[in-house]
Design a protein around this motif. Sequence first.
Motif, PDB file in Angstrom:
ATOM      1  N   LEU A 190       1.134  -0.993   0.037  1.00  0.00           N
ATOM      2  CA  LEU A 190      -0.064   0.087  -0.346  1.00  0.00           C
ATOM      3  C   LEU A 190       1.007   1.469   0.057  1.00  0.00           C
ATOM      4  O   LEU A 190       2.046   1.113   0.270  1.00  0.00           O
ATOM      5  N   THR A 191       0.380   2.194  -0.755  1.00  0.00           N
ATOM      6  CA  THR A 191       0.748   3.573  -0.720  1.00  0.00           C
ATOM      7  C   THR A 191       0.316   5.236  -0.387  1.00  0.00           C
ATOM      8  O   THR A 191      -1.000   3.972  -0.239  1.00  0.00           O
ATOM      9  N   GLY A 192       0.531   4.729   1.362  1.00  0.00           N
ATOM     10  CA  GLY A 192      -0.606   6.226   1.634  1.00  0.00           C
ATOM     11  C   GLY A 192      -0.534   7.795   1.433  1.00  0.00           C
ATOM     12  O   GLY A 192       0.410   8.166   0.686  1.00  0.00           O
ATOM     13  N   ALA A 193      -1.101   8.838   1.620  1.00  0.00           N
ATOM     14  CA  ALA A 193      -1.393   9.801   0.501  1.00  0.00           C
ATOM     15  C   ALA A 193      -2.203  10.776   1.706  1.00  0.00           C
ATOM     16  O   ALA A 193      -3.368  10.223   2.300  1.00  0.00           O
ATOM     17  N   ILE A 194      -1.421  11.719   2.110  1.00  0.00           N
ATOM     18  CA  ILE A 194      -2.537  13.060   3.104  1.00  0.00           C
ATOM     19  C   ILE A 194      -2.188  14.056   1.528  1.00  0.00           C
ATOM     20  O   ILE A 194      -1.099  15.019   1.380  1.00  0.00           O
ATOM     21  N   GLY A 195      -3.437  15.069   1.733  1.00  0.00           N
ATOM     22  CA  GLY A 195      -3.042  15.681   0.427  1.00  0.00           C
ATOM     23  C   GLY A 195      -4.585  17.274   1.052  1.00  0.00           C
ATOM     24  O   GLY A 195      -5.203  16.667   2.035  1.00  0.00           O
ATOM     25  N   TYR A 196      -4.700  18.657  -0.089  1.00  0.00           N
ATOM     26  CA  TYR A 196      -5.287  19.031   0.458  1.00  0.00           C
ATOM     27  C   TYR A 196      -5.155  20.540  -0.927  1.00  0.00           C
ATOM     28  O   TYR A 196      -5.014  20.282  -1.104  1.00  0.00           O
ATOM     29  N   ILE A 197      -6.680  20.371  -1.173  1.00  0.00           N
ATOM     30  CA  ILE A 197      -7.361  21.176  -1.955  1.00  0.00           C
ATOM     31  C   ILE A 197      -7.982  22.425  -1.876  1.00  0.00           C
ATOM     32  O   ILE A 197      -9.087  22.389  -1.339  1.00  0.00           O
ATOM     33  N   LYS A 198      -7.707  23.385  -2.667  1.00  0.00           N
ATOM     34  CA  LYS A 198      -8.383  25.031  -2.651  1.00  0.00           C
ATOM     35  C   LYS A 198      -9.300  25.295  -3.320  1.00  0.00           C
ATOM     36  O   LYS A 198      -8.744  25.151  -4.560  1.00  0.00           O
ATOM     37  N   TYR A 199     -10.128  25.364  -3.592  1.00  0.00           N
ATOM     38  CA  TYR A 199     -10.949  25.784  -3.912  1.00  0.00           C
ATOM     39  C   TYR A 199     -11.337  26.476  -4.281  1.00  0.00           C
ATOM     40  O   TYR A 199     -12.920  27.476  -3.448  1.00  0.00           O
ATOM     41  N   VAL A 200     -10.979  28.145  -5.788  1.00  0.00           N
ATOM     42  CA  VAL A 200     -11.351  29.833  -5.785  1.00  0.00           C
ATOM     43  C   VAL A 200     -12.705  29.750  -6.722  1.00  0.00           C
ATOM     44  O   VAL A 200     -12.097  29.701  -8.140  1.00  0.00           O
ATOM     45  N   ASN A 201     -13.583  30.224  -6.808  1.00  0.00           N
ATOM     46  CA  ASN A 201     -14.451  29.897  -8.055  1.00  0.00           C
ATOM     47  C   ASN A 201     -14.986  31.460  -7.564  1.00  0.00           C
ATOM     48  O   ASN A 201     -15.254  32.353  -6.738  1.00  0.00           O
ATOM     49  N   ASP A 202     -14.991  32.162  -9.258  1.00  0.00           N
ATOM     50  CA  ASP A 202     -15.975  32.877  -9.188  1.00  0.00           C
ATOM     51  C   ASP A 202     -16.881  33.884  -8.283  1.00  0.00           C
ATOM     52  O   ASP A 202     -17.924  33.158  -8.829  1.00  0.00           O
ATOM     53  N   ASP A 203     -16.402  34.877  -7.482  1.00  0.00           N
ATOM     54  CA  ASP A 203     -16.994  35.282  -6.347  1.00  0.00           C
ATOM     55  C   ASP A 203     -18.182  35.597  -7.231  1.00  0.00           C
ATOM     56  O   ASP A 203     -19.998  35.144  -6.637  1.00  0.00           O
ATOM     57  N   THR A 204     -19.197  36.197  -9.040  1.00  0.00           N
ATOM     58  CA  THR A 204     -20.210  36.163  -8.738  1.00  0.00           C
ATOM     59  C   THR A 204     -20.851  34.759 -10.254  1.00  0.00           C
ATOM     60  O   THR A 204     -22.054  35.510 -10.312  1.00  0.00           O
TER      61      THR A 204
END
Length: 237
Positions: A99-113
Motif C-alpha cells: 500500500l501507498t498512503g497519501a495526505i493532501g489538500y485542495i483549495k477551490y477558488v470560484n468566481d464570486d459572481t
Amino acid sequence: MQNYCKTIGALAAASALVAGTAKAEIEYSINGGYHNEYIWRGIDLGNDMTTAGVDAATEAYGLDISAGLWYASFDAAGDQTSELDIYGEVAKELGVWGLTGAIGYIKYVNDDTSGVVDDAQEVYFGLSKDLGYGISADLTYYWDVETDNEGYTELGFSKSYELTECVSLGLDTRLGYAYEEGDFANWVTTAALDWEFTEDAVLSPYVLYANEGENTTYYENVSTHEFIGGVNLTVSF
C-alpha cells in the motif's frame, strides 16, 4: 473543481520542502485542454470548458511530494465563469500489503459572481495499491473543512493498454459515495487515448461517461446517462 488522481499546497511550498536536499530534483509539467462539459464528481457544472495547469513533483526524505495549480473557464447557465484549484500532496509507501498512503489538500477558488458553487477547502486521505496485471486501485476520503461534502469517498480502478510504442489506451472508473448520508453518489468512467508524439509531450483525447447516484448533493444536474468528450495536452520538463 478538479477531482484527481492528480489531486495533489502550492508550488512554492513544494520547493521549500526540498530546499535543504541538494540531490532532490523537481519535475514540472504544464497542461491545457478543451472539454465540451464540466463534470465534477458527477455534477454538471457547465459547458465549453478550457483549462490550464502546472504541476511539480519531487522526492525528499523518503516522501513523494507534489503540488500544482489548475484553472478553468467555462459557461455556467449562459454566464462565463472561472475556477482556480490549488492543491498539494505527500505520499509514502507504507511497507504493508504493497500500500501507498497519501495526505493532501485542495483549495477551490470560484468566481464570486458565478453563483454556481461556493469556495471550499478539502483535506483528503488516500490509499493506493498495484493489483497486478497493470491494474491499480485507490480509495480516498475527502473531508471538507469549509463547507460540507457529506464525507465524499471515492473508489477508483485504472488500467493502461500499450497499443503501439507511442500510443496507449487508459481506462479509469470511479465510484463516489456520500459517507454521512450512506448514499451512492455517482459513477464516472473515462477512456483516454494517450499519444506521446514527442519524448515530453502527450496528447490525450478522451470520452467520459457519467451516471447519477442516489445522493442529492451529487446527482441534481446529471442525466441518467451522460457522455462527455475533450482533449488534454501535457508537456513535461
